[in-house]
Write an enzyme that holds these catalytic residues in place. Structure first.
Site, PDB file in Angstrom:
ATOM      1  N   VAL A  85      48.666  35.749  44.941  1.00  0.00           N
ATOM      2  CA  VAL A  85      48.611  36.203  46.375  1.00  0.00           C
ATOM      3  C   VAL A  85      48.088  34.705  47.129  1.00  0.00           C
ATOM      4  CG1 VAL A  85      47.626  37.506  48.424  1.00  0.00           C
ATOM      5  CG2 VAL A  85      48.182  38.591  45.919  1.00  0.00           C
ATOM      6  N   ASP A 138      31.240  41.632  40.131  1.00  0.00           N
ATOM      7  CA  ASP A 138      31.178  40.104  40.675  1.00  0.00           C
ATOM      8  C   ASP A 138      31.426  40.287  42.138  1.00  0.00           C
ATOM      9  OD1 ASP A 138      30.575  37.603  40.822  1.00  0.00           O
ATOM     10  OD2 ASP A 138      32.221  36.728  39.405  1.00  0.00           O
TER      11      ASP A 138
END
Length: 365
Positions: free
Chosen positions: A125, A234
């Protein structure tokens, strides 16, 4: 490891060899395809490695891809296990049950033969990521240079990612992320970190500070951790690709697990404070009004109806978890001859001062 120090080695692999082997493997999945422009991001991680490439093929639309490759087991890895099928399955689950912008995963390869370790491929992306080196809290990057209103927009959208993740993934569909052990999800999560710490210090000096922090967790354990949810693991803006100030891709799911909501929230709050504290220590103002704990908690409560609880505990836990990772990274530098073990191993933990203040209960004063 100061922000101005040379970065530790992140791979022992030969990029040209990986590129050749990737092209050969790609032909087995997409006949006639060729991998081109193979390279790594400017700052690759020290856990799973990322490889960027484009696909040339007579039939579009497959073009830009990213490959997540388990760390080389011979390279003194940061984590003991790299479960690529688990990451792949997590990303598919989140994409199926939420409106989070998760990159589409294309292929999973569990056989280590093609590239030397298991890996998966996903669509890449386009966008920009808040930098870790030098941290986005330092001057000279796009997020620091943004206006207060633009950072507010990014902050709101980023906390929205956590809120929607925690609310939208059905718990029964995420049971494969239950950690081993006994007791509730929080006990299992903390015990997994104890096991990780024991692995890090096997044959190396132990950290009195980390062990004291574990004791402090036991003393301040929440009365009611609540129902677990799928935690990203995370959860920080450095793992998000933004188009302008809007999230367009949520990355790095290797630490995903079932845990209380506050485990993710504490990580988000503390990882920003880690960079902010470093920046102030090096004489810059940083971004003191960005991702403030009180604002993160209030925004999350507004979005979910769940008021975060016991956040002193969870930010301490985040700082402790980060300390274990940093100690492993430091011992990895020792392994490669990039540094030596000091008399006090706690000083290998870059944020040992803030972790000690959290243990003493003075950090948030």
């Amino acid at each position: 490891m100061a922000p101005t120090a040379p970065r530790p080695r992140t791979t022992t692999r030969d990029p040209e060899d990986i590129a050749r082997r990737l092209t050969a493997w790609l032909g087995t999945r997409l006949p006639g395809a060729k991998a081109t422009g193979v390279g790594v991001p400017e700052f690759n991680g020290m856990s799973s490695e990322t490889l960027l490439f484009d696909i040339e093929h007579p039939e579009p639309p497959l073009r830009a891809c990213a490959l997540r490759l388990a760390a080389d087991p011979a390279a003194y890895t940061v984590f003991p296990v790299y479960d690529m099928p688990r990451q792949y399955r997590t990303m598919r689950l989140v994409a199926q049950h939420t409106d989070l912008p998760v990159p589409k995963v294309l292929w999973l390869e569990e056989d280590p033969t093609p590239l030397g370790a298991p890996f998966f491929v996903m669509e890449r992306v386009a966008g920009r990521v808040p930098p870790d080196v030098m941290p986005y809290t330092y001057e000279g990057n796009w997020l620091h240079a943004a206006s207060d209103a633009e950072r507010e927009r990014l902050e709101a959208a980023s906390i929205g990612l956590l809120a929607r993740l925690h609310d939208q993934v059905p718990l029964e569909q995420a049971q494969f992320l239950t950690l081993p052990g006994q007791g509730d999800a929080l006990h299992r999560h903390v015990e997994a970190q104890r096991a990780y710490y024991d692995w890090v210090v096997d044959g190396r000096p132990r950290s009195p500070l980390i062990e004291t922090a574990f004791d402090r967790l036991a003393e301040t354990w929440p009365d009611d951790p609540g129902t677990p949810v799928l935690n990203w693991g995370d959860a920080r803006i450095g793992n998000v690709v933004y188009d302008g100030f809007d999230p367009v891709a949520v990355l790095d799911w290797e630490m995903a697990a079932l845990a209380p909501r506050e485990v993710d929230l504490g990580w988000t709050v503390y990882l920003h404070r880690f960079f902010q504290d470093l920046t102030v220590a090096f004489g810059q103002r940083g971004l003191p009004d960005f991702l403030r704990r009180d604002r993160v908690e209030a925004r999350y409560a507004e979005l979910t109806g769940h008021a975060p609880r016991d956040m002193d505990f969870y930010t301490l836990y985040a700082a402790l978890r980060h300390a274990i990772v940093m100690l492993r990274v430091a011992y990895r530098q020792v392994h490669f001859g990039e540094t030596a073990v000091p008399a006090d191993p706690d000083t290998l933990i870059l944020h040992h001062g803030s972790l000690r203040a959290m243990v003493q209960g003075s950090y948030w004063d």
